[in-house]
Design an enzyme around this catalytic site. Sequence first.
Site, PDB file in Angstrom:
ATOM      1  N   ALA A  10       9.879  14.961 -35.169  1.00  0.00           N
ATOM      2  CA  ALA A  10       9.452  14.390 -36.801  1.00  0.00           C
ATOM      3  C   ALA A  10       8.467  15.589 -37.711  1.00  0.00           C
ATOM      4  CB  ALA A  10       9.297  13.092 -36.912  1.00  0.00           C
ATOM      5  N   GLY A  11       8.479  16.688 -36.413  1.00  0.00           N
ATOM      6  CA  GLY A  11       7.465  17.471 -36.933  1.00  0.00           C
ATOM      7  C   GLY A  11       8.616  18.904 -38.720  1.00  0.00           C
ATOM      8  N   ASN A 120      11.714  25.153 -28.021  1.00  0.00           N
ATOM      9  CA  ASN A 120      11.425  26.858 -26.806  1.00  0.00           C
ATOM     10  C   ASN A 120      10.459  25.667 -25.667  1.00  0.00           C
ATOM     11  OD1 ASN A 120      12.868  28.304 -28.685  1.00  0.00           O
ATOM     12  ND2 ASN A 120      11.731  28.424 -29.781  1.00  0.00           N
ATOM     13  N   HIS A 175      17.502  33.508 -26.145  1.00  0.00           N
ATOM     14  CA  HIS A 175      16.868  33.395 -27.369  1.00  0.00           C
ATOM     15  C   HIS A 175      15.742  33.696 -27.156  1.00  0.00           C
ATOM     16  CE1 HIS A 175      16.105  31.857 -31.616  1.00  0.00           C
ATOM     17  NE2 HIS A 175      15.551  31.345 -31.175  1.00  0.00           N
TER      18      HIS A 175
HETATM   19  N1  LIG Z   1      15.929  27.251 -30.566  1.00  0.00           N
HETATM   20  C1  LIG Z   1      15.056  28.033 -32.217  1.00  0.00           C
HETATM   21  O1  LIG Z   1      15.585  28.344 -32.766  1.00  0.00           O
HETATM   22  C2  LIG Z   1      13.885  26.901 -32.954  1.00  0.00           C
HETATM   23  C3  LIG Z   1      13.603  27.231 -33.810  1.00  0.00           C
HETATM   24  C4  LIG Z   1      12.408  26.552 -34.294  1.00  0.00           C
HETATM   25  C5  LIG Z   1      11.374  26.078 -33.839  1.00  0.00           C
HETATM   26  N2  LIG Z   1      11.961  25.495 -32.037  1.00  0.00           N
HETATM   27  C6  LIG Z   1      11.447  25.001 -31.101  1.00  0.00           C
HETATM   28  O2  LIG Z   1      10.707  23.497 -31.673  1.00  0.00           O
HETATM   29  C7  LIG Z   1      10.257  23.142 -31.724  1.00  0.00           C
HETATM   30  C8  LIG Z   1       9.795  21.929 -32.781  1.00  0.00           C
HETATM   31  O3  LIG Z   1       8.878  22.883 -33.624  1.00  0.00           O
HETATM   32  P1  LIG Z   1       8.848  22.644 -34.687  1.00  0.00           P
HETATM   33  O4  LIG Z   1       8.251  23.780 -35.983  1.00  0.00           O
HETATM   34  O5  LIG Z   1       9.325  21.270 -35.544  1.00  0.00           O
HETATM   35  O6  LIG Z   1       7.244  21.432 -34.693  1.00  0.00           O
HETATM   36  P2  LIG Z   1       6.362  20.932 -35.165  1.00  0.00           P
HETATM   37  O7  LIG Z   1       4.806  20.698 -34.802  1.00  0.00           O
HETATM   38  O8  LIG Z   1       6.169  20.679 -36.473  1.00  0.00           O
HETATM   39  O9  LIG Z   1       7.086  19.611 -34.606  1.00  0.00           O
HETATM   40  C9  LIG Z   1       7.042  19.356 -33.293  1.00  0.00           C
HETATM   41  C10 LIG Z   1       7.286  17.390 -33.013  1.00  0.00           C
HETATM   42  O10 LIG Z   1       7.373  17.017 -32.120  1.00  0.00           O
HETATM   43  C11 LIG Z   1       7.012  15.825 -31.832  1.00  0.00           C
HETATM   44  N3  LIG Z   1       6.192  15.902 -30.560  1.00  0.00           N
HETATM   45  C12 LIG Z   1       5.605  16.059 -29.266  1.00  0.00           C
HETATM   46  N4  LIG Z   1       6.275  15.718 -27.873  1.00  0.00           N
HETATM   47  C13 LIG Z   1       6.902  14.421 -28.449  1.00  0.00           C
HETATM   48  C14 LIG Z   1       7.348  13.101 -27.306  1.00  0.00           C
HETATM   49  N5  LIG Z   1       7.249  13.335 -26.238  1.00  0.00           N
HETATM   50  N6  LIG Z   1       8.463  12.396 -28.166  1.00  0.00           N
HETATM   51  C15 LIG Z   1       8.232  13.037 -29.656  1.00  0.00           C
HETATM   52  N7  LIG Z   1       7.844  13.846 -30.237  1.00  0.00           N
HETATM   53  C16 LIG Z   1       6.950  14.849 -29.770  1.00  0.00           C
HETATM   54  C17 LIG Z   1       5.190  16.146 -32.306  1.00  0.00           C
HETATM   55  O11 LIG Z   1       4.325  15.346 -32.574  1.00  0.00           O
HETATM   56  C18 LIG Z   1       5.342  17.042 -33.561  1.00  0.00           C
HETATM   57  O12 LIG Z   1       5.750  16.267 -34.758  1.00  0.00           O
HETATM   58  C19 LIG Z   1       8.851  24.145 -31.029  1.00  0.00           C
HETATM   59  O13 LIG Z   1       9.838  23.947 -29.455  1.00  0.00           O
HETATM   60  C20 LIG Z   1       9.840  25.332 -31.356  1.00  0.00           C
HETATM   61  O14 LIG Z   1       9.257  25.806 -30.455  1.00  0.00           O
HETATM   62  C21 LIG Z   1      13.078  25.715 -31.827  1.00  0.00           C
END
Ligand SMILES: NC(=O)c1ccc[n+]([C@@H]2O[C@H](COP(=O)([O-])OP(=O)(O)OC[C@H]3O[C@@H](n4cnc5c(N)ncnc54)[C@H](O)[C@@H]3O)[C@@H](O)[C@H]2O)c1
Length: 310
Positions: A10-11, A120, A175
Amino acid sequence: MDKKVTVVGAGNVGATAAQRLCEKELCDVVLIDIIEGVPQGKALDLTEAAPIEKHDAKVTGTNGYEASAGSDIIIITAGIPRKPGMSRDDLVSTNAGIMKGVVQQVATLSPEAVLIIVSNPLDAMCHVAYETSGFPKNRILGMAGVLDSARFRAFISMELDVSVENTHAFVLGGHGDTMVPLPRYSTVAGIPITELLSKDRIDALVERTANGGAEIVSLLKTGSAYYAPASAAVEMAESILKDKKKILPCAAYLEGEYGINGLFIGVPVKLGRTGIEEVIQIKLTDEEEAALNKSANAVQELVDSMKHLA
Ligand SMILES: NC(=O)c1ccc[n+]([C@@H]2O[C@H](COP(=O)([O-])OP(=O)(O)OC[C@H]3O[C@@H](n4cnc5c(N)ncnc54)[C@H](O)[C@@H]3O)[C@@H](O)[C@H]2O)c1
């Protein structure tokens, strides 16, 4: 709503995806995170916006998985994002463990769901989800190409001062730094950009696209992009929920297509109710094929490196 989508994490990306899903009234949404209070608070906030946004989607926030049971789609964004100076690959050890734990939970409770992986390093995380879930390959896909293509489209529209709606773009491959934007298949109102822009300008836009994520990370300083990533994941979900059969570039498990075997990599696919309904094979030039193979090798190296983590 008669459809349910669970968003894990929920980030920034997860909460924004939840917002877009309910504001488009596509489905009910279950938002899950390990931090107590965060998914509940964001779900309540979204629920309180509903009367103004005029939708009746139900949003549930929780730290457990019970409410996710029977989901049509699970979007997994759980994990850590990169910080300035980090590559996506630097996240692999932390996020592989998180991905495995999450997939074990969701696969049991939603055995018919399509999994859209966002965390990622994307292509490697798709492998973890595929192996952990035991789901067929058509129900595991990774979000990257839709985002990278949207970035390319945005830059093309800025360069030519035309509506983004007139732009189409294709970015294939992993990616990461080795992604493969395809100018020949990128068009404005059907006209290939190779007829509208000089090679130098195209090269500059291609490079900005490949560095699109890092450009935002360096501006934000903490965290990475999330508005466009959330939009991209929701476009994929919409095509599945509505059985629209859109052709979108997604990370898909290849078994011989494009000469690649046993690897998730970004290629054009048709997305419908059952997930990936077809991998679309387009003709590549020798140069494009070499770039795709280079990208596949980079993904393979990362996947191999995860064997030491088990
Ligand atoms: N594929 C893509 O193009 C792309 C684009 C943007 C971000 N991302 C990736 O997406 C991911 C999330 O990015 P974000 O900006 O939302 O990060 P963020 O830190 O805002 O949110 C991540 C959330 O995951 C939660 N979390 C961690 N471990 C967990 C678990 N075991 N169970 C449930 N929730 C858990 C955290 O508490 C946090 O709230 C990152 O790995 C980022 O690199 C990928």
